[in-house]
Design an enzyme around this catalytic site. Structure first.
Site, PDB file in Angstrom:
ATOM      1  N   ALA A   1       0.799  -1.225   0.000  1.00  0.00           N
ATOM      2  CA  ALA A   1       0.000   0.000   0.000  1.00  0.00           C
ATOM      3  C   ALA A   1       0.833   1.278   0.000  1.00  0.00           C
ATOM      4  O   ALA A   1       0.579   2.197  -0.770  1.00  0.00           O
ATOM      5  CB  ALA A   1      -0.907  -0.025   1.225  1.00  0.00           C
ATOM      6  N   ARG A   2       1.844   1.316   0.849  1.00  0.00           N
ATOM      7  CA  ARG A   2       2.550   2.589   1.060  1.00  0.00           C
ATOM      8  C   ARG A   2       3.537   2.932  -0.045  1.00  0.00           C
ATOM      9  O   ARG A   2       4.090   4.028  -0.068  1.00  0.00           O
ATOM     10  CB  ARG A   2       3.283   2.535   2.397  1.00  0.00           C
ATOM     11  CG  ARG A   2       4.365   1.474   2.461  1.00  0.00           C
ATOM     12  CD  ARG A   2       4.822   1.325   3.885  1.00  0.00           C
ATOM     13  NE  ARG A   2       5.771   0.236   4.062  1.00  0.00           N
ATOM     14  CZ  ARG A   2       6.247  -0.110   5.248  1.00  0.00           C
ATOM     15  NH1 ARG A   2       5.864   0.525   6.333  1.00  0.00           N
ATOM     16  NH2 ARG A   2       7.106  -1.099   5.352  1.00  0.00           N
TER      17      ARG A   2
ATOM     18  N   ASN B   1       2.539  -9.937  -0.457  1.00  0.00           N
ATOM     19  CA  ASN B   1       3.781 -10.489  -1.010  1.00  0.00           C
ATOM     20  C   ASN B   1       4.396 -11.572  -0.128  1.00  0.00           C
ATOM     21  O   ASN B   1       5.562 -11.919  -0.277  1.00  0.00           O
ATOM     22  CB  ASN B   1       4.796  -9.371  -1.272  1.00  0.00           C
ATOM     23  CG  ASN B   1       5.626  -9.660  -2.509  1.00  0.00           C
ATOM     24  OD1 ASN B   1       5.157 -10.329  -3.447  1.00  0.00           O
ATOM     25  ND2 ASN B   1       6.878  -9.189  -2.518  1.00  0.00           N
ATOM     26  N   ARG B   2       3.595 -12.088   0.783  1.00  0.00           N
ATOM     27  CA  ARG B   2       3.945 -13.301   1.536  1.00  0.00           C
ATOM     28  C   ARG B   2       2.815 -14.322   1.396  1.00  0.00           C
ATOM     29  O   ARG B   2       2.828 -15.339   2.056  1.00  0.00           O
ATOM     30  CB  ARG B   2       4.143 -12.991   3.027  1.00  0.00           C
ATOM     31  CG  ARG B   2       5.189 -11.940   3.345  1.00  0.00           C
ATOM     32  CD  ARG B   2       6.614 -12.429   3.064  1.00  0.00           C
ATOM     33  NE  ARG B   2       7.593 -11.403   3.394  1.00  0.00           N
ATOM     34  CZ  ARG B   2       7.953 -10.417   2.574  1.00  0.00           C
ATOM     35  NH1 ARG B   2       7.436 -10.333   1.358  1.00  0.00           N
ATOM     36  NH2 ARG B   2       8.856  -9.526   2.946  1.00  0.00           N
TER      37      ARG B   2
ATOM     38  N   HIS C   1       7.693  -2.486  -6.949  1.00  0.00           N
ATOM     39  CA  HIS C   1       7.693  -2.088  -5.532  1.00  0.00           C
ATOM     40  C   HIS C   1       8.592  -0.866  -5.340  1.00  0.00           C
ATOM     41  O   HIS C   1       9.217  -0.382  -6.269  1.00  0.00           O
ATOM     42  CB  HIS C   1       8.256  -3.224  -4.671  1.00  0.00           C
ATOM     43  CG  HIS C   1       7.382  -4.437  -4.571  1.00  0.00           C
ATOM     44  ND1 HIS C   1       6.765  -4.815  -3.407  1.00  0.00           N
ATOM     45  CD2 HIS C   1       7.022  -5.361  -5.502  1.00  0.00           C
ATOM     46  CE1 HIS C   1       6.061  -5.917  -3.609  1.00  0.00           C
ATOM     47  NE2 HIS C   1       6.210  -6.280  -4.879  1.00  0.00           N
ATOM     48  N   SER C   2       8.653  -0.405  -4.097  1.00  0.00           N
ATOM     49  CA  SER C   2       9.692   0.547  -3.733  1.00  0.00           C
ATOM     50  C   SER C   2      10.069   0.271  -2.281  1.00  0.00           C
ATOM     51  O   SER C   2       9.271  -0.320  -1.552  1.00  0.00           O
ATOM     52  CB  SER C   2       9.198   1.990  -3.882  1.00  0.00           C
ATOM     53  OG  SER C   2       8.364   2.373  -2.800  1.00  0.00           O
TER      54      SER C   2
ATOM     55  N   TYR D   1      17.052 -10.021   1.459  1.00  0.00           N
ATOM     56  CA  TYR D   1      16.789 -10.940   2.567  1.00  0.00           C
ATOM     57  C   TYR D   1      15.871 -12.028   2.029  1.00  0.00           C
ATOM     58  O   TYR D   1      15.210 -11.829   1.011  1.00  0.00           O
ATOM     59  CB  TYR D   1      16.092 -10.226   3.742  1.00  0.00           C
ATOM     60  CG  TYR D   1      15.002  -9.284   3.285  1.00  0.00           C
ATOM     61  CD1 TYR D   1      13.756  -9.750   2.900  1.00  0.00           C
ATOM     62  CD2 TYR D   1      15.249  -7.908   3.195  1.00  0.00           C
ATOM     63  CE1 TYR D   1      12.766  -8.898   2.446  1.00  0.00           C
ATOM     64  CE2 TYR D   1      14.265  -7.034   2.733  1.00  0.00           C
ATOM     65  CZ  TYR D   1      13.028  -7.538   2.361  1.00  0.00           C
ATOM     66  OH  TYR D   1      12.061  -6.688   1.903  1.00  0.00           O
TER      67      TYR D   1
ATOM     68  N   GLU E   1      12.491  -2.773  -7.248  1.00  0.00           N
ATOM     69  CA  GLU E   1      12.362  -1.820  -6.151  1.00  0.00           C
ATOM     70  C   GLU E   1      12.782  -0.477  -6.733  1.00  0.00           C
ATOM     71  O   GLU E   1      13.962  -0.270  -7.054  1.00  0.00           O
ATOM     72  CB  GLU E   1      13.288  -2.187  -4.982  1.00  0.00           C
ATOM     73  CG  GLU E   1      13.003  -3.522  -4.329  1.00  0.00           C
ATOM     74  CD  GLU E   1      11.782  -3.522  -3.416  1.00  0.00           C
ATOM     75  OE1 GLU E   1      11.184  -2.460  -3.189  1.00  0.00           O
ATOM     76  OE2 GLU E   1      11.423  -4.615  -2.931  1.00  0.00           O
TER      77      GLU E   1
HETATM   78  O1  0X9 Z   1       9.789  -7.678   1.092  1.00  0.00           O
HETATM   79  C1  0X9 Z   1       9.203  -7.573   0.009  1.00  0.00           C
HETATM   80  O2  0X9 Z   1       8.096  -8.048  -0.188  1.00  0.00           O
HETATM   81  C2  0X9 Z   1       9.878  -6.802  -1.141  1.00  0.00           C
HETATM   82  N1  0X9 Z   1      10.493  -5.609  -0.644  1.00  0.00           N
HETATM   83  S1  0X9 Z   1       9.563  -4.357  -0.147  1.00  0.00           S
HETATM   84  O3  0X9 Z   1      10.405  -3.359   0.418  1.00  0.00           O
HETATM   85  N2  0X9 Z   1       8.888  -3.681  -1.410  1.00  0.00           N
HETATM   86  O4  0X9 Z   1       8.564  -4.832   0.740  1.00  0.00           O
HETATM   87  C3  0X9 Z   1      10.912  -7.691  -1.788  1.00  0.00           C
HETATM   88  C4  0X9 Z   1      10.362  -8.963  -2.355  1.00  0.00           C
HETATM   89  C5  0X9 Z   1      11.367  -9.791  -3.093  1.00  0.00           C
HETATM   90  N3  0X9 Z   1      10.832 -11.054  -3.535  1.00  0.00           N
HETATM   91  C6  0X9 Z   1      10.704 -12.117  -2.721  1.00  0.00           C
HETATM   92  N4  0X9 Z   1      11.212 -12.160  -1.536  1.00  0.00           N
HETATM   93  N5  0X9 Z   1      10.076 -13.170  -3.191  1.00  0.00           N
HETATM   94 ZN    ZN Z   2       6.920  -3.726  -1.661  1.00  0.00          ZN
END
Ligand code: 0X9
Ligand code: ZN
Length: 461
Positions: A221-222, A289-290, A343-344, A395, A418
């Site tokens: 969102a942000r 994204n999880r 993303h950012s 990470y 990003e």
């Molecule tokens: O943490 C995330 O979901 C992403 N970074 S963010 O700062 N936009 O939140 C990176 C995601 C990279 N892809 C995976 N880990 N699958």
């Molecule tokens: Zn993100």
């Protein structure tokens, strides 16, 4: 400490999640864990679970400071970890490398204490802002900017300001009406709160199928620069189409705003909200994204509903991630050749895997194309983007859309971008950066599209 802190967390030995028969390179994942991975694993372990219980109160950002830091030794890392655990700092971005780097926010009430702690530990900080609320107040120009351009284009969207979801969606609908032969708009689902999730197909091919390219924005969102940039790409592919020779050889499918509810929440109530708005007794929201179903539940995802990286109760538990999955899987495997999720921040071009410190068998090709994209951007706007696989660069974080796109939907060129910046403003990137960021992102789209087409031609010959 506010509880919407974006914390990225290693969860210890969780369910393996959905596995598919995708070949993986055999690298030893355990040797690669960075300080941050270990640190957040500790934070996410059961003993801290009870803490983040008052999540839905937006933080008061007045007088909050934003800092950049490089942690040079173990003592530095110990102090930093302690500040995270005691919730005195809110980490916005962290990355690996020889020195652990981070951008973090400190609320006004904690500034003095936290500064003293860093001073005692001999850690140098770069202060990026002494009032995050001021950044928020100055980020977006008034609606007048919108009104001015309305008459000229026929839609209210501009690239001079960040706009509400309905303005983004009206822009898509406008294209569907005014560029009938080129654009089709479809609702691919509804969000938790019932808002439509819209996709635009941009194709001059009619019924003829071309290699397809999927792009999404606004999972988080942000990260406002993401939907703003993705609509910039849409405009280029429609209104400035003749500038791109690849445009007539590709079918583009683009969702500029996946997390519509979260975006609206970040606009109206809590600027730093990240997740969707899934209901919950204690805390709301799932990190979309999880929530994707490849290695769901693994590293860097939290079972705690109050965490910024809460993965949800099961893979694809959320209507927003379901909508993307169902749309992509309606097509035959092999239709989509490229996937970009925007993303950012941090300026990274990343490819799978994100769930662990490994690269797919075609990692060299993904790196090559990523390097080409970064070089094109460097030449165009002199902005530097780092290229690598995401767990190794940032990470480990399982359940990301990129890993699912690669492993399950079998989309070969899968990337997470990003965008700008490197933390000077972080998520609160002033609207004046929308155009240059759009310009350079279009250059990355161009490189990926052209390289994907070249690979297709090679396969045919
Ligand atoms: O943490 C995330 O979901 C992403 N970074 S963010 O700062 N936009 O939140 C990176 C995601 C990279 N892809 C995976 N880990 N699958
Ligand atoms: Zn993100």
């Amino acid at each position: 400490m506010r509880k919407s802190a974006w914390v990225t967390i290693f969860t210890v030995c969780l369910t393996a999640g959905q596995t598919v028969g995708f070949p993986e390179q055999t690298e030893n994942p355990t040797t690669e864990a960075s300080f941050f991975d270990d640190a957040f694993a500790e934070i996410d372990s059961e003993q801290y679970e009870g803490r983040a219980n008052f999540r839905d109160v937006p933080a008061n950002l007045t007088g909050a400071h934003l800092y950049r830091v490089q942690l040079k030794n173990n003592e530095h890392k110990r102090v930093f970890l302690d500040l995270i655990k005691t919730e005195q700092i809110d980490v916005w971005m962290q990355s690996r490398g020889k020195k652990a780097k981070a951008v973090f926010m400190v609320l006004a009430a904690n500034v003095e204490k936290v500064n003293m702690r860093f001073y005692e530990a001999d850690i140098t900080l770069k202060r990026l802002s002494d009032n995050v609320q001021k950044l928020v107040d100055e980020e977006n120009p008034s609606e007048n900017v919108t009104k001015l351009s309305n008459s000229k284009t026929g839609y209210a969207l501009t690239w001079k300001a960040y706009h509400k979801a309905s303005v983004i969606h009206d822009f898509l609908d406008n294209y569907a009406t005014n560029y009938k032969d080129l654009c089709t708009v479809e609702k691919i689902g509804n969000t938790v709160e019932g808002r439509p999730i819209k996709i635009i197909k941009i194709s001059s091919g009619g019924d003829k199928k071309r290699p397809a390219f999927f792009i999404d924005g606004g999972i988080h969102a942000r990260e406002w620069i993401s939907p703003a940039t993705v609509t910039y790409i849409i405009r280029e592919l429609v209104e400035n189409r003749t500038a791109y020779s690849f445009a007539d050889e590709v079918d583009f499918y683009i969702v500029p705003l996946m997390n519509v509810d979260g975006y609206e929440h970040s606009r109206t109530r809590d600027r730093l909200w990240r997740k969707n708005r899934a209901p919950g007794a204690l805390c709301k929201g799932v990190d979309l994204n999880r929530n994707f179903g490849y290695k769901w539940g693994g590293k860097g995802s939290s079972s705690s509903v109050c965490r910024g990286n809460h993965r949800g109760p099961s893979a694809f538990s959320e209507p927003e991630s379901q909508a993307i999955r169902d749309f992509i899987l309606k097509f035959d495997i092999g239709t989509f050749k490229a996937y970009l999720t925007v993303h950012s921040f941090g300026q990274y071009i990343m490819y799978p895997w994100g769930y662990d410190y490994m690269t797919p068998p075609d990692g060299t090709e993904l790196q090559r194309v990523g390097d080409l994209a970064a070089a094109a951007v460097k030449k165009l706007t002199n902005t530097s983007y780092k290229v690598g696989s995401s767990a190794k660069l940032l990470y480990a974080a399982a359940g990301g859309s990129d890993d699912w796109a690669k492993a399950v939907a079998e989309i070969p060129y899968a990337y997470t971008l990003e965008l700008r910046d490197k933390g000077d403003y972080g998520f609160i990137l002033p609207a004046k950066f929308i155009k240059p960021t759009g310009l350079e992102t279009m250059a990355m789209v161009q490189v990926v599209a052209e390289e994907m087409l070249k690979a297709e031609r090679l396969k045919k010959n």
